[in-house]
Design an enzyme around this catalytic site. Structure first.
Site, PDB file in Angstrom:
ATOM      1  N   ARG A  61     -13.502  -3.638   2.958  1.00  0.00           N
ATOM      2  CA  ARG A  61     -13.157  -2.612   2.016  1.00  0.00           C
ATOM      3  C   ARG A  61     -13.601  -2.928   0.591  1.00  0.00           C
ATOM      4  NH1 ARG A  61      -7.444   0.022   1.781  1.00  0.00           N
ATOM      5  NH2 ARG A  61      -6.651  -2.131   1.049  1.00  0.00           N
ATOM      6  N   ARG A 103     -10.264  -6.615  -2.815  1.00  0.00           N
ATOM      7  CA  ARG A 103      -8.988  -7.006  -3.348  1.00  0.00           C
ATOM      8  C   ARG A 103      -8.469  -8.163  -2.753  1.00  0.00           C
ATOM      9  NH1 ARG A 103      -5.228  -1.863  -1.603  1.00  0.00           N
ATOM     10  NH2 ARG A 103      -3.893  -3.667  -1.045  1.00  0.00           N
ATOM     11  N   LYS A 159      -5.291   6.172   4.591  1.00  0.00           N
ATOM     12  CA  LYS A 159      -4.488   7.292   3.854  1.00  0.00           C
ATOM     13  C   LYS A 159      -4.972   7.228   2.098  1.00  0.00           C
ATOM     14  CE  LYS A 159      -0.515   4.096   3.610  1.00  0.00           C
ATOM     15  NZ  LYS A 159      -1.528   2.877   3.237  1.00  0.00           N
ATOM     16  N   ARG A 177       7.743   2.505   2.228  1.00  0.00           N
ATOM     17  CA  ARG A 177       7.152   1.606   3.243  1.00  0.00           C
ATOM     18  C   ARG A 177       8.367   1.131   4.191  1.00  0.00           C
ATOM     19  NH1 ARG A 177       2.442   0.411   0.727  1.00  0.00           N
ATOM     20  NH2 ARG A 177       1.593  -1.549   1.196  1.00  0.00           N
ATOM     21  N   ARG A 189      -0.027  -8.460   6.503  1.00  0.00           N
ATOM     22  CA  ARG A 189       0.361  -7.159   5.727  1.00  0.00           C
ATOM     23  C   ARG A 189       0.585  -6.309   7.146  1.00  0.00           C
ATOM     24  NH1 ARG A 189      -4.491  -5.982   2.436  1.00  0.00           N
ATOM     25  NH2 ARG A 189      -3.765  -3.943   2.020  1.00  0.00           N
TER      26      ARG A 189
HETATM   27  P1  AMP Z   1      -1.047  -0.901  -0.812  1.00  0.00           P
HETATM   28  O1  AMP Z   1      -2.121  -1.096  -1.858  1.00  0.00           O
HETATM   29  O2  AMP Z   1      -0.356  -0.028  -0.437  1.00  0.00           O
HETATM   30  O3  AMP Z   1      -1.766  -1.939   0.523  1.00  0.00           O
HETATM   31  O4  AMP Z   1      -0.106  -2.089  -1.484  1.00  0.00           O
HETATM   32  C1  AMP Z   1      -0.496  -3.558  -1.824  1.00  0.00           C
HETATM   33  C2  AMP Z   1       0.540  -4.487  -1.986  1.00  0.00           C
HETATM   34  O5  AMP Z   1       1.652  -3.776  -2.980  1.00  0.00           O
HETATM   35  C3  AMP Z   1       1.440  -4.323  -0.683  1.00  0.00           C
HETATM   36  O6  AMP Z   1       1.195  -5.415  -0.084  1.00  0.00           O
HETATM   37  C4  AMP Z   1       3.145  -4.815  -1.376  1.00  0.00           C
HETATM   38  O7  AMP Z   1       2.874  -6.153  -1.696  1.00  0.00           O
HETATM   39  C5  AMP Z   1       3.172  -3.949  -2.820  1.00  0.00           C
HETATM   40  N1  AMP Z   1       3.495  -2.542  -2.199  1.00  0.00           N
HETATM   41  C6  AMP Z   1       3.046  -1.357  -2.481  1.00  0.00           C
HETATM   42  N2  AMP Z   1       3.488  -0.293  -2.189  1.00  0.00           N
HETATM   43  C7  AMP Z   1       4.849  -0.899  -1.987  1.00  0.00           C
HETATM   44  C8  AMP Z   1       6.146  -0.359  -1.639  1.00  0.00           C
HETATM   45  N3  AMP Z   1       6.297   0.905  -1.389  1.00  0.00           N
HETATM   46  N4  AMP Z   1       7.058  -1.449  -1.410  1.00  0.00           N
HETATM   47  C9  AMP Z   1       6.982  -2.534  -1.617  1.00  0.00           C
HETATM   48  N5  AMP Z   1       5.866  -3.124  -1.721  1.00  0.00           N
HETATM   49  C10 AMP Z   1       4.692  -2.489  -2.049  1.00  0.00           C
END
Ligand code: AMP
Length: 210
Positions: A124, A157, A14, A87, A168
């Site tokens: 990634r 990352r 995404k 989320r 996750r």
């Molecule tokens: P992502 O880059 O979207 O995979 O997000 C990385 C991390 O950021 C996640 O594993 C969460 O710890 C935190 N995070 C990102 N977006 C959210 C959200 N909408 N609600 C809560 N935690 C978030």
């Protein structure tokens, strides 16, 4: 243009699709994960509070993410792609009540087999300067470790390691269903199969967002 809400597991593509759509169709792309990582990189008070949570793959609190999101968007200016938000069902309801209001939007669900995700995420790499996303298998940069677009340095990352990735994905699987039902009941949900690679997925995406 309608606002778009991208829903999909970590590694479902995404972020990559949002980036491409923003570049080609003039959407604004907002990723809550990127906003949070920027706070961690700055070592702001917020960044220090969320660092360990993010490294474990758990979710940051709804209130914190909502405030950060509100501070970083201006809905009046353009159409947005929401990437990584919402989320869970509470975030979905807050997005409607406090941000979207009566504005038009589509929620797009990226459907993909869970086991494919682990392999994708371990491979990634992300540009530390412009955020472009690569994959060592299939979407590799031309020069190892260097971004094709801006020559920035690529990084892996910290939460893209197998143990955290599995957590996750579990967190994601535990919260996605009620959210999908919510958008389906509002007649806002489009599901797309994203197993066919970046270009095919982009075509499918364009066809469903109209
Ligand atoms: P992502 O880059 O979207 O995979 O997000 C990385 C991390 O950021 C996640 O594993 C969460 O710890 C935190 N995070 C990102 N977006 C959210 C959200 N909408 N609600 C809560 N935690 C978030």
């Amino acid at each position: 243009m309608k606002h778009l809400i991208m829903i999909g597991a970590p590694g479902s593509g995404k972020g990559t699709q949002a980036e491409k759509l923003a570049a080609e169709k003039k959407y604004n792309h907002v990723s809550t994960g990127d906003l949070l990582r920027a706070e961690v990189a700055k070592a702001s008070e917020l960044g220090l509070r969320v660092k360990a949570i993010m490294e474990s793959g758990e979710l940051v609190s709804d209130a914190v993410v909502l405030e950060l999101l509100k501070a970083n968007i201006d809905l009046a200016s353009d159409a947005y792609i929401f990437d990584g938000y919402p989320r869970n069902i509470d975030q979905a309801k807050a997005l409607n009540a406090q941000i979207l209001g009566d504005t038009d939007y589509t929620a797009v669900y990226f459907v993909i087999d869970t086991e494919v995700l682990v392999e994708r995420l371990t491979n990634r790499r992300v540009c530390k300067d412009c955020g472009a996303i690569y994959n060592l298998v299939g979407m590799a940069p031309k020069k190892a470790g260097i971004c094709d677009k801006c020559s920035g340095e690529l990084f892996h990352r910290k939460d893209d390691n197998e143990e955290v990735i599995r957590n996750r994905i579990d967190v994601y699987n535990g919260t996605v269903e009620p959210m999908l039902n919510y958008y389906a009941e509002l007649n806002r949900l489009e599901k797309i199969d994203v197993a066919g690679g970046k270009e095919n997925t982009f075509k499918t995406l364009l066809s469903v967002i109209g």
